[in-house]
Design a protein around this motif. Structure first.
Motif, PDB file in Angstrom:
ATOM      1  N   LEU A   1       0.763  -1.362   0.181  1.00  9.11           N
ATOM      2  CA  LEU A   1       0.085   0.096  -0.158  1.00  9.11           C
ATOM      3  C   LEU A   1       0.913   1.480   0.037  1.00  9.11           C
ATOM      4  O   LEU A   1       0.532   2.248  -0.720  1.00  9.11           O
ATOM      5  CB  LEU A   1      -0.933   0.049   1.252  1.00  9.11           C
ATOM      6  CG  LEU A   1      -1.910  -1.050   1.159  1.00  9.11           C
ATOM      7  CD1 LEU A   1      -2.823  -0.850   2.484  1.00  9.11           C
ATOM      8  CD2 LEU A   1      -3.065  -0.891   0.021  1.00  9.11           C
ATOM      9  N   ALA A   2       1.924   1.202   0.708  1.00 15.08           N
ATOM     10  CA  ALA A   2       2.860   2.386   1.004  1.00 15.08           C
ATOM     11  C   ALA A   2       3.632   2.683  -0.353  1.00 15.08           C
ATOM     12  O   ALA A   2       3.620   3.894  -0.951  1.00 15.08           O
ATOM     13  CB  ALA A   2       3.855   2.151   2.002  1.00 15.08           C
ATOM     14  N   ILE A   3       3.953   1.661  -1.093  1.00 15.40           N
ATOM     15  CA  ILE A   3       4.478   1.857  -2.535  1.00 15.40           C
ATOM     16  C   ILE A   3       3.687   2.248  -3.573  1.00 15.40           C
ATOM     17  O   ILE A   3       3.850   3.385  -4.228  1.00 15.40           O
ATOM     18  CB  ILE A   3       4.957   0.203  -3.166  1.00 15.40           C
ATOM     19  CG1 ILE A   3       6.420   0.128  -2.349  1.00 15.40           C
ATOM     20  CG2 ILE A   3       5.486   0.450  -4.636  1.00 15.40           C
ATOM     21  CD1 ILE A   3       6.891  -1.354  -2.517  1.00 15.40           C
ATOM     22  N   ARG A   4       2.297   1.866  -3.538  1.00 14.99           N
ATOM     23  CA  ARG A   4       1.289   2.395  -4.400  1.00 14.99           C
ATOM     24  C   ARG A   4       1.016   3.681  -4.074  1.00 14.99           C
ATOM     25  O   ARG A   4       0.640   4.500  -4.939  1.00 14.99           O
ATOM     26  CB  ARG A   4       0.073   1.401  -4.575  1.00 14.99           C
ATOM     27  CG  ARG A   4       0.210   0.064  -4.901  1.00 14.99           C
ATOM     28  CD  ARG A   4      -0.931  -1.119  -4.862  1.00 14.99           C
ATOM     29  NE  ARG A   4      -0.454  -2.171  -5.625  1.00 14.99           N
ATOM     30  CZ  ARG A   4      -1.308  -3.294  -5.443  1.00 14.99           C
ATOM     31  NH1 ARG A   4      -2.350  -3.279  -4.577  1.00 14.99           N
ATOM     32  NH2 ARG A   4      -0.858  -4.366  -6.228  1.00 14.99           N
ATOM     33  N   HIS A   5       0.928   4.018  -2.653  1.00 14.53           N
ATOM     34  CA  HIS A   5       0.663   5.442  -2.335  1.00 14.53           C
ATOM     35  C   HIS A   5       1.743   6.318  -2.926  1.00 14.53           C
ATOM     36  O   HIS A   5       1.118   7.487  -3.571  1.00 14.53           O
ATOM     37  CB  HIS A   5       0.478   5.467  -0.892  1.00 14.53           C
ATOM     38  CG  HIS A   5       0.183   6.854  -0.575  1.00 14.53           C
ATOM     39  ND1 HIS A   5      -0.870   7.364  -0.505  1.00 14.53           N
ATOM     40  CD2 HIS A   5       1.052   7.843   0.290  1.00 14.53           C
ATOM     41  CE1 HIS A   5      -1.066   8.618   0.235  1.00 14.53           C
ATOM     42  NE2 HIS A   5       0.387   8.832   0.636  1.00 14.53           N
ATOM     43  N   ASN A   6       2.655   5.849  -2.759  1.00 14.52           N
ATOM     44  CA  ASN A   6       3.896   6.716  -3.196  1.00 14.52           C
ATOM     45  C   ASN A   6       3.986   6.939  -4.644  1.00 14.52           C
ATOM     46  O   ASN A   6       4.396   8.039  -5.335  1.00 14.52           O
ATOM     47  CB  ASN A   6       5.362   6.263  -2.764  1.00 14.52           C
ATOM     48  CG  ASN A   6       6.315   7.141  -2.828  1.00 14.52           C
ATOM     49  OD1 ASN A   6       6.340   8.083  -2.065  1.00 14.52           O
ATOM     50  ND2 ASN A   6       7.423   6.829  -3.770  1.00 14.52           N
ATOM     51  N   GLN A   7       3.479   5.812  -5.588  1.00 14.17           N
ATOM     52  CA  GLN A   7       3.573   5.909  -6.795  1.00 14.17           C
ATOM     53  C   GLN A   7       2.505   6.902  -7.349  1.00 14.17           C
ATOM     54  O   GLN A   7       2.446   7.599  -8.497  1.00 14.17           O
ATOM     55  CB  GLN A   7       3.172   4.476  -7.299  1.00 14.17           C
ATOM     56  CG  GLN A   7       4.646   3.667  -7.538  1.00 14.17           C
ATOM     57  CD  GLN A   7       4.084   2.362  -8.021  1.00 14.17           C
ATOM     58  OE1 GLN A   7       3.043   1.840  -7.880  1.00 14.17           O
ATOM     59  NE2 GLN A   7       5.046   1.609  -8.588  1.00 14.17           N
ATOM     60  N   GLU A   8       1.230   7.121  -6.688  1.00 18.04           N
ATOM     61  CA  GLU A   8       0.300   7.827  -6.693  1.00 18.04           C
ATOM     62  C   GLU A   8       0.501   9.412  -6.581  1.00 18.04           C
ATOM     63  O   GLU A   8       0.354  10.181  -7.660  1.00 18.04           O
ATOM     64  CB  GLU A   8      -0.827   7.486  -6.069  1.00 18.04           C
ATOM     65  CG  GLU A   8      -2.328   8.404  -6.535  1.00 18.04           C
ATOM     66  CD  GLU A   8      -3.590   7.924  -5.603  1.00 18.04           C
ATOM     67  OE1 GLU A   8      -4.499   8.581  -5.910  1.00 18.04           O
ATOM     68  OE2 GLU A   8      -3.347   6.858  -4.866  1.00 18.04           O
ATOM     69  N   LEU A   9       1.360   9.467  -5.673  1.00 10.20           N
ATOM     70  CA  LEU A   9       2.253  10.780  -5.328  1.00 10.20           C
ATOM     71  C   LEU A   9       3.027  11.312  -6.351  1.00 10.20           C
ATOM     72  O   LEU A   9       2.844  12.313  -6.739  1.00 10.20           O
ATOM     73  CB  LEU A   9       2.699  10.943  -3.919  1.00 10.20           C
ATOM     74  CG  LEU A   9       1.642  10.692  -2.908  1.00 10.20           C
ATOM     75  CD1 LEU A   9       2.414  10.588  -1.554  1.00 10.20           C
ATOM     76  CD2 LEU A   9       1.036  12.031  -2.465  1.00 10.20           C
ATOM     77  N   ASP A  10       3.875  10.390  -6.700  1.00  4.46           N
ATOM     78  CA  ASP A  10       4.936  10.458  -8.016  1.00  4.46           C
ATOM     79  C   ASP A  10       4.204  10.885  -9.151  1.00  4.46           C
ATOM     80  O   ASP A  10       4.480  11.805  -9.916  1.00  4.46           O
ATOM     81  CB  ASP A  10       5.673   9.333  -8.281  1.00  4.46           C
ATOM     82  CG  ASP A  10       6.746   9.063  -7.103  1.00  4.46           C
ATOM     83  OD1 ASP A  10       6.973   9.956  -6.230  1.00  4.46           O
ATOM     84  OD2 ASP A  10       7.347   7.972  -6.855  1.00  4.46           O
ATOM     85  N   GLN A  11       2.976  10.283  -9.438  1.00  4.93           N
ATOM     86  CA  GLN A  11       2.299  10.356 -10.808  1.00  4.93           C
ATOM     87  C   GLN A  11       1.759  11.813 -10.636  1.00  4.93           C
ATOM     88  O   GLN A  11       1.880  12.697 -11.646  1.00  4.93           O
ATOM     89  CB  GLN A  11       1.116   9.536 -10.991  1.00  4.93           C
ATOM     90  CG  GLN A  11       0.379   9.581 -12.159  1.00  4.93           C
ATOM     91  CD  GLN A  11      -0.599   8.583 -12.375  1.00  4.93           C
ATOM     92  OE1 GLN A  11      -0.956   7.782 -11.487  1.00  4.93           O
ATOM     93  NE2 GLN A  11      -1.541   8.737 -13.675  1.00  4.93           N
ATOM     94  N   LEU A  12       1.041  12.282  -9.512  1.00  2.91           N
ATOM     95  CA  LEU A  12       0.481  13.589  -9.451  1.00  2.91           C
ATOM     96  C   LEU A  12       1.721  14.510  -9.464  1.00  2.91           C
ATOM     97  O   LEU A  12       1.429  15.866 -10.107  1.00  2.91           O
ATOM     98  CB  LEU A  12      -0.157  14.025  -7.923  1.00  2.91           C
ATOM     99  CG  LEU A  12      -1.493  13.220  -7.713  1.00  2.91           C
ATOM    100  CD1 LEU A  12      -2.104  13.274  -6.522  1.00  2.91           C
ATOM    101  CD2 LEU A  12      -2.508  14.229  -8.748  1.00  2.91           C
ATOM    102  N   MET A  13       2.856  14.510  -8.938  1.00  2.25           N
ATOM    103  CA  MET A  13       3.874  15.368  -8.942  1.00  2.25           C
ATOM    104  C   MET A  13       4.261  15.508 -10.152  1.00  2.25           C
ATOM    105  O   MET A  13       4.743  16.677 -10.949  1.00  2.25           O
ATOM    106  CB  MET A  13       5.000  14.828  -8.178  1.00  2.25           C
ATOM    107  CG  MET A  13       6.312  15.809  -7.851  1.00  2.25           C
ATOM    108  SD  MET A  13       5.654  17.433  -7.095  1.00  2.25           S
ATOM    109  CE  MET A  13       7.121  18.056  -6.901  1.00  2.25           C
ATOM    110  N   GLY A  14       4.221  14.491 -11.101  1.00  2.00           N
ATOM    111  CA  GLY A  14       4.949  14.701 -12.588  1.00  2.00           C
ATOM    112  C   GLY A  14       3.795  15.344 -13.225  1.00  2.00           C
ATOM    113  O   GLY A  14       3.891  16.207 -14.421  1.00  2.00           O
TER     114      GLY A  14
END
Length: 231
Positions: free
Chosen positions: A149-162
């Motif tokens: 869950l933490a990795i997927r959460h971080n990936q979602e944040l990375d996507q938003l940042m991009g």
């Protein structure tokens, strides 16, 4: 008193009760034989019982040591104790099952360590793949679910940042601000300084742009002030 010369002196005889003595000796000998025989019979029965009790105690000690080692994560020690136990009692089904479980747990732990190494190295895809494999092999293993869950959460944040960076590059500042605000709402600590600096810059530019309009737009002053406050 004067003894006459012809007086006969009788020899004193000692009568030995051989029959009584032999009877007693026989009784004592019989008792001794019975005692010795009883001792050897008891010894013949008792020694195997003592040896069996000692064997059972040794096996119990090895089993307990293996369980303690397994609980503490010392899989090598657990395996060694169980192999010693099975060398003494190959038919011990509990030890056989526990040895298989020990080897399985060690395999899972090795995979978990590899996944954590990838996770710590920010290799999210590899880590996620390994965690998913672990989840399939042993559902609920350690903290695998929360790490996924933490990795997927971080990936979602990375996507938003991009998205925010791309929108900013294209000049879509309000949309970029919305994406950054969403990041802060999801995780205020995610790249905190970078997100804060970007929002500050965007809000300051927006407020100045409103105040520098020609002709001035008094109705938008409140929006400018809100942008400055947000910065």
């Amino acid at each position: 008193a004067h003894l006459e010369t012809n007086t006969e002196i009788k020899e004193k005889r000692v009568i030995i009760p051989w029959r009584s003595i032999l009877t007693r000796v026989a009784i004592i000998g019989t008792i001794l034989i019975l005692v010795i025989a009883g001792f050897w019979v008891l010894r013949a029965r008792l020694l195997p019982m003592l040896a069996e009790a000692q064997m059972q105690r040794q096996q119990a000690q090895l089993m307990n040591a293996a369980k303690v080692a397994l609980t503490s994560g010392d899989y090598d020690s657990a395996e060694q104790r169980l192999e010693e136990l099975l060398a003494k009692a190959p038919e011990n089904q509990e030890a056989t099952a526990l040895l298989a479980d020990t080897r399985w747990q060690r395999e899972l732990f090795a995979l978990y360590n590899e996944a954590m190494a990838a996770d710590n190295a920010a290799n999210d895809e590899l880590a996620l793949s390994m965690y998913a494999d672990l989840q399939m092999k042993a559902p609920g293993y350690r903290d695998v679910s929360s790490r996924i869950l933490a990795i997927r959460h971080n990936q979602e944040l990375d996507q938003l940042m991009g998205q925010a960076q791309n929108l900013l590059t294209l000049g879509f500042e309000p949309e970029a601000s919305n994406a950054l605000a969403q990041i802060q709402a999801m995780d205020v600590n995610y790249r905190r300084n970078e997100v804060s600096d970007m929002l500050y810059s965007l809000n300051m530019r927006r407020g100045k742009r409103i105040l520098q309009q020609d002709p001035p737009q008094p109705a938008e002053v409140a929006i400018a002030l809100a942008a400055f406050n947000a910065a």
